[in-house]
Design a protein around this motif. Sequence first.
Motif, PDB file in Angstrom:
ATOM      1  N   HIS A 111     121.358  92.212  37.424  1.00 44.24           N
ATOM      2  CA  HIS A 111     120.353  91.826  36.418  1.00 44.24           C
ATOM      3  C   HIS A 111     120.533  90.370  36.007  1.00 44.24           C
ATOM      4  CE1 HIS A 111     117.483  94.762  35.043  1.00 44.24           C
ATOM      5  NE2 HIS A 111     118.357  95.713  35.332  1.00 44.24           N
ATOM      6  N   PRO A 112     119.427  89.634  35.958  1.00 48.52           N
ATOM      7  CA  PRO A 112     119.492  88.238  35.519  1.00 48.52           C
ATOM      8  C   PRO A 112     119.616  88.153  33.995  1.00 48.52           C
ATOM      9  CG  PRO A 112     117.228  88.846  36.003  1.00 48.52           C
ATOM     10  CD  PRO A 112     118.073  90.052  36.321  1.00 48.52           C
ATOM     11  N   PRO A 113     119.769  86.938  33.443  1.00 46.53           N
ATOM     12  CA  PRO A 113     119.803  86.814  31.982  1.00 46.53           C
ATOM     13  C   PRO A 113     118.469  87.227  31.364  1.00 46.53           C
ATOM     14  CG  PRO A 113     119.679  84.639  33.033  1.00 46.53           C
ATOM     15  CD  PRO A 113     119.921  85.644  34.120  1.00 46.53           C
ATOM     16  N   PHE A 114     118.489  87.608  30.112  1.00 45.30           N
ATOM     17  CA  PHE A 114     117.289  87.913  29.302  1.00 45.30           C
ATOM     18  C   PHE A 114     116.481  89.109  29.815  1.00 45.30           C
ATOM     19  CE2 PHE A 114     117.987  83.252  28.917  1.00 45.30           C
ATOM     20  CZ  PHE A 114     118.447  83.253  27.606  1.00 45.30           C
ATOM     21  N   GLY A 115     117.152  90.094  30.356  1.00 40.42           N
ATOM     22  CA  GLY A 115     116.516  91.368  30.675  1.00 40.42           C
ATOM     23  C   GLY A 115     115.281  91.270  31.554  1.00 40.42           C
ATOM     24  N   HIS A 116     114.263  92.041  31.189  1.00 43.40           N
ATOM     25  CA  HIS A 116     113.063  92.128  32.025  1.00 43.40           C
ATOM     26  C   HIS A 116     112.331  90.798  32.104  1.00 43.40           C
ATOM     27  CE1 HIS A 116     113.809  96.370  32.147  1.00 43.40           C
ATOM     28  NE2 HIS A 116     113.844  96.411  30.831  1.00 43.40           N
ATOM     29  N   ALA A 117     112.426  89.998  31.032  1.00 44.66           N
ATOM     30  CA  ALA A 117     111.763  88.685  31.029  1.00 44.66           C
ATOM     31  C   ALA A 117     112.377  87.802  32.112  1.00 44.66           C
ATOM     32  CB  ALA A 117     111.907  88.028  29.659  1.00 44.66           C
ATOM     33  N   GLY A 118     113.704  87.827  32.218  1.00 43.91           N
ATOM     34  CA  GLY A 118     114.391  87.027  33.233  1.00 43.91           C
ATOM     35  C   GLY A 118     114.060  87.501  34.636  1.00 43.91           C
ATOM     36  N   GLU A 119     113.986  88.828  34.804  1.00 45.48           N
ATOM     37  CA  GLU A 119     113.673  89.378  36.122  1.00 45.48           C
ATOM     38  C   GLU A 119     112.249  88.992  36.529  1.00 45.48           C
ATOM     39  OE1 GLU A 119     114.298  93.599  36.588  1.00 45.48           O
ATOM     40  OE2 GLU A 119     114.189  93.414  38.766  1.00 45.48           O
ATOM     41  N   ALA A 120     111.304  89.102  35.598  1.00 41.21           N
ATOM     42  CA  ALA A 120     109.911  88.739  35.891  1.00 41.21           C
ATOM     43  C   ALA A 120     109.810  87.253  36.216  1.00 41.21           C
ATOM     44  CB  ALA A 120     109.023  89.096  34.697  1.00 41.21           C
ATOM     45  N   ALA A 121     110.537  86.428  35.478  1.00 38.94           N
ATOM     46  CA  ALA A 121     110.490  84.973  35.703  1.00 38.94           C
ATOM     47  C   ALA A 121     110.964  84.634  37.115  1.00 38.94           C
ATOM     48  CB  ALA A 121     111.360  84.255  34.672  1.00 38.94           C
ATOM     49  N   LEU A 122     112.086  85.232  37.524  1.00 35.41           N
ATOM     50  CA  LEU A 122     112.627  84.933  38.858  1.00 35.41           C
ATOM     51  C   LEU A 122     111.700  85.467  39.944  1.00 35.41           C
ATOM     52  CD1 LEU A 122     116.481  85.490  38.511  1.00 35.41           C
ATOM     53  CD2 LEU A 122     115.234  83.336  38.665  1.00 35.41           C
ATOM     54  N   ASP A 123     111.178  86.673  39.736  1.00 32.15           N
ATOM     55  CA  ASP A 123     110.306  87.270  40.746  1.00 32.15           C
ATOM     56  C   ASP A 123     109.037  86.434  40.928  1.00 32.15           C
ATOM     57  OD1 ASP A 123     109.742  89.370  42.624  1.00 32.15           O
ATOM     58  OD2 ASP A 123     108.253  90.129  41.218  1.00 32.15           O
ATOM     59  N   GLU A 124     108.395  86.048  39.837  1.00 29.70           N
ATOM     60  CA  GLU A 124     107.165  85.239  39.935  1.00 29.70           C
ATOM     61  C   GLU A 124     107.453  83.888  40.579  1.00 29.70           C
ATOM     62  OE1 GLU A 124     105.605  85.070  35.913  1.00 29.70           O
ATOM     63  OE2 GLU A 124     105.532  87.269  35.837  1.00 29.70           O
ATOM     64  N   SER A 125     108.550  83.246  40.181  1.00 33.23           N
ATOM     65  CA  SER A 125     108.851  81.907  40.700  1.00 33.23           C
ATOM     66  C   SER A 125     109.182  81.947  42.192  1.00 33.23           C
ATOM     67  CB  SER A 125     110.029  81.285  39.955  1.00 33.23           C
ATOM     68  OG  SER A 125     109.780  81.299  38.581  1.00 33.23           O
ATOM     69  N   VAL A 126     109.958  82.942  42.594  1.00 36.68           N
ATOM     70  CA  VAL A 126     110.373  82.987  44.000  1.00 36.68           C
ATOM     71  C   VAL A 126     109.185  83.378  44.895  1.00 36.68           C
ATOM     72  CG1 VAL A 126     111.230  85.358  44.268  1.00 36.68           C
ATOM     73  CG2 VAL A 126     112.376  83.510  45.447  1.00 36.68           C
ATOM     74  N   ARG A 127     108.305  84.222  44.375  1.00 37.35           N
ATOM     75  CA  ARG A 127     107.097  84.575  45.139  1.00 37.35           C
ATOM     76  C   ARG A 127     106.211  83.353  45.351  1.00 37.35           C
ATOM     77  NH1 ARG A 127     105.660  90.203  45.436  1.00 37.35           N
ATOM     78  NH2 ARG A 127     107.290  91.404  44.401  1.00 37.35           N
ATOM     79  N   ALA A 128     106.070  82.525  44.314  1.00 29.76           N
ATOM     80  CA  ALA A 128     105.235  81.313  44.415  1.00 29.76           C
ATOM     81  C   ALA A 128     105.806  80.361  45.473  1.00 29.76           C
ATOM     82  CB  ALA A 128     105.140  80.624  43.059  1.00 29.76           C
ATOM     83  N   LEU A 129     107.126  80.204  45.476  1.00 30.68           N
ATOM     84  CA  LEU A 129     107.753  79.328  46.481  1.00 30.68           C
ATOM     85  C   LEU A 129     107.556  79.888  47.887  1.00 30.68           C
ATOM     86  CD1 LEU A 129     111.214  78.090  45.131  1.00 30.68           C
ATOM     87  CD2 LEU A 129     108.993  76.958  45.091  1.00 30.68           C
ATOM     88  N   TYR A 130     107.676  81.215  47.997  1.00 36.81           N
ATOM     89  CA  TYR A 130     107.533  81.852  49.308  1.00 36.81           C
ATOM     90  C   TYR A 130     106.113  81.682  49.845  1.00 36.81           C
ATOM     91  CZ  TYR A 130     107.765  85.375  52.976  1.00 36.81           C
ATOM     92  OH  TYR A 130     107.720  86.025  54.178  1.00 36.81           O
ATOM     93  N   GLU A 131     105.128  81.822  48.970  1.00 35.99           N
ATOM     94  CA  GLU A 131     103.733  81.633  49.396  1.00 35.99           C
ATOM     95  C   GLU A 131     103.486  80.205  49.856  1.00 35.99           C
ATOM     96  OE1 GLU A 131     100.744  82.980  46.589  1.00 35.99           O
ATOM     97  OE2 GLU A 131     101.670  84.977  46.648  1.00 35.99           O
ATOM     98  N   ARG A 132     104.113  79.262  49.195  1.00 37.65           N
ATOM     99  CA  ARG A 132     103.912  77.849  49.529  1.00 37.65           C
ATOM    100  C   ARG A 132     104.636  77.483  50.834  1.00 37.65           C
ATOM    101  NH1 ARG A 132     106.888  73.538  45.955  1.00 37.65           N
ATOM    102  NH2 ARG A 132     108.481  74.101  47.479  1.00 37.65           N
ATOM    103  N   ASP A 133     105.897  77.901  50.939  1.00 35.24           N
ATOM    104  CA  ASP A 133     106.729  77.441  52.058  1.00 35.24           C
ATOM    105  C   ASP A 133     106.814  78.447  53.209  1.00 35.24           C
ATOM    106  OD1 ASP A 133     107.198  75.388  50.322  1.00 35.24           O
ATOM    107  OD2 ASP A 133     109.185  76.097  49.699  1.00 35.24           O
ATOM    108  N   GLU A 134     106.387  79.689  52.969  1.00 38.78           N
ATOM    109  CA  GLU A 134     106.520  80.759  53.952  1.00 38.78           C
ATOM    110  C   GLU A 134     107.943  80.858  54.503  1.00 38.78           C
ATOM    111  OE1 GLU A 134     103.400  80.255  56.777  1.00 38.78           O
ATOM    112  OE2 GLU A 134     101.862  80.858  55.355  1.00 38.78           O
ATOM    113  N   ALA A 135     108.900  80.663  53.608  1.00 35.23           N
ATOM    114  CA  ALA A 135     110.312  80.774  53.997  1.00 35.23           C
ATOM    115  C   ALA A 135     111.129  81.172  52.775  1.00 35.23           C
ATOM    116  CB  ALA A 135     110.806  79.442  54.539  1.00 35.23           C
ATOM    117  N   GLY A 136     112.350  81.629  53.037  1.00 37.66           N
ATOM    118  CA  GLY A 136     113.250  81.999  51.941  1.00 37.66           C
ATOM    119  C   GLY A 136     112.956  83.398  51.449  1.00 37.66           C
ATOM    120  N   PRO A 137     113.671  83.825  50.389  1.00 35.21           N
ATOM    121  CA  PRO A 137     113.460  85.174  49.864  1.00 35.21           C
ATOM    122  C   PRO A 137     112.041  85.328  49.319  1.00 35.21           C
ATOM    123  CG  PRO A 137     114.974  83.924  48.456  1.00 35.21           C
ATOM    124  CD  PRO A 137     114.692  83.073  49.651  1.00 35.21           C
TER     125      PRO A 137
END
Length: 342
Positions: A111-137
């Motif tokens: 679990h990341p810091p700040f509970g569900h808010a932290g998890e949502a933040a990481l998930d949204e951010s990493v998905r955006a990077l993946y859509e842009r770069d088509e690489a990474g997690p």
Amino acid sequence: MSIRERTEELEAQTLSPLAKRSADSAGRLRPEEPDPIRTAFQRDRDRILHSKSFRRLKHKTQVFIAPEGDHYRTRLTHTLEVAQISRTIGRALRLNEDLIEAIALGHDVGHPPFGHAGEAALDESVRALYERDEAGPARFKHFEQSLRCLMVLEDLNLSNEVFEGISGHSKGEGDLTAFDGEPISSLEAAVVRISDRIAYMNHDLDDAVRSGIIREIPDEFRHLGATHGTRIGKMVGDVLAESLDQPTIRLSPAMMSDLNRLKDWLFEHVYFRYPQVVPEISKAKALVSELFLAFAEGHELAPAGFEGVQGALDYVAGMTDRFAIREFERLRVPQGFRASSL
Ligand code: MG
């Protein structure tokens, strides 16, 4: 005969035929010499308990921002409550309590810091990077991160049964009836999964009243018991009555329906509402995104071993609430001029 072999023999004599015996473990990714004293599952439980990821749970938010009050659950006390409830059920059913404890103690370390808010933040951010770069997690899920944390980052080389038990623990918002018919690696893993639900619904209800976000427990759930303790006792009793000597771990249809309604009620009145009434939650979410992107995009240097997008994800997900705040202050808040530095 070693002490471990005596314990293994005791397991063979006393555990239910449905239990996982440590002597029958499918082993570890990298084979290791058995311990002379502890069984494979005892050893895994100790490895998890002594890991740094486990210690960091004490400063990670469960649902309610922990520094606001000393009596709110943190990710660590949640983990201990899950371990305790699952051990009670496991011992009553004569399942392998050491395996249960190992799975329970490790299940939330990702679990990341700040509970569900932290998890949502990481998930949204990493998905955006993946859509842009088509690489990474491509996404971030705490239960996948728990396994990555224990097996890759901490390199604990856990036995197969503990690994499988942790990998199957989360259903998120899904219907609790999804337990039925789903492949499960062991009854011990199923016990932890059901105990996780029993623990979080009860303690979140308790903390929700403590925080004032709800005034009292609604009438429709009064029959579950008048206190936190009686409610847990009733749910544990229900699991035991339904699961004793059965090849499955389940709740009665009536209790299942109560818990599904309670879960939906908690989502509507607590989990979805809390971020709307507590501005700190959206600030925490923004802070986690900002930190992750700063490291992932290379604007800031992460410590050695945490390079790239995956490294940034591992680094930020591993942070406690207070470390994340300190890092944010260090990187984004101007420090005052000191006379000595002029
Ligand atoms: Mg949990």
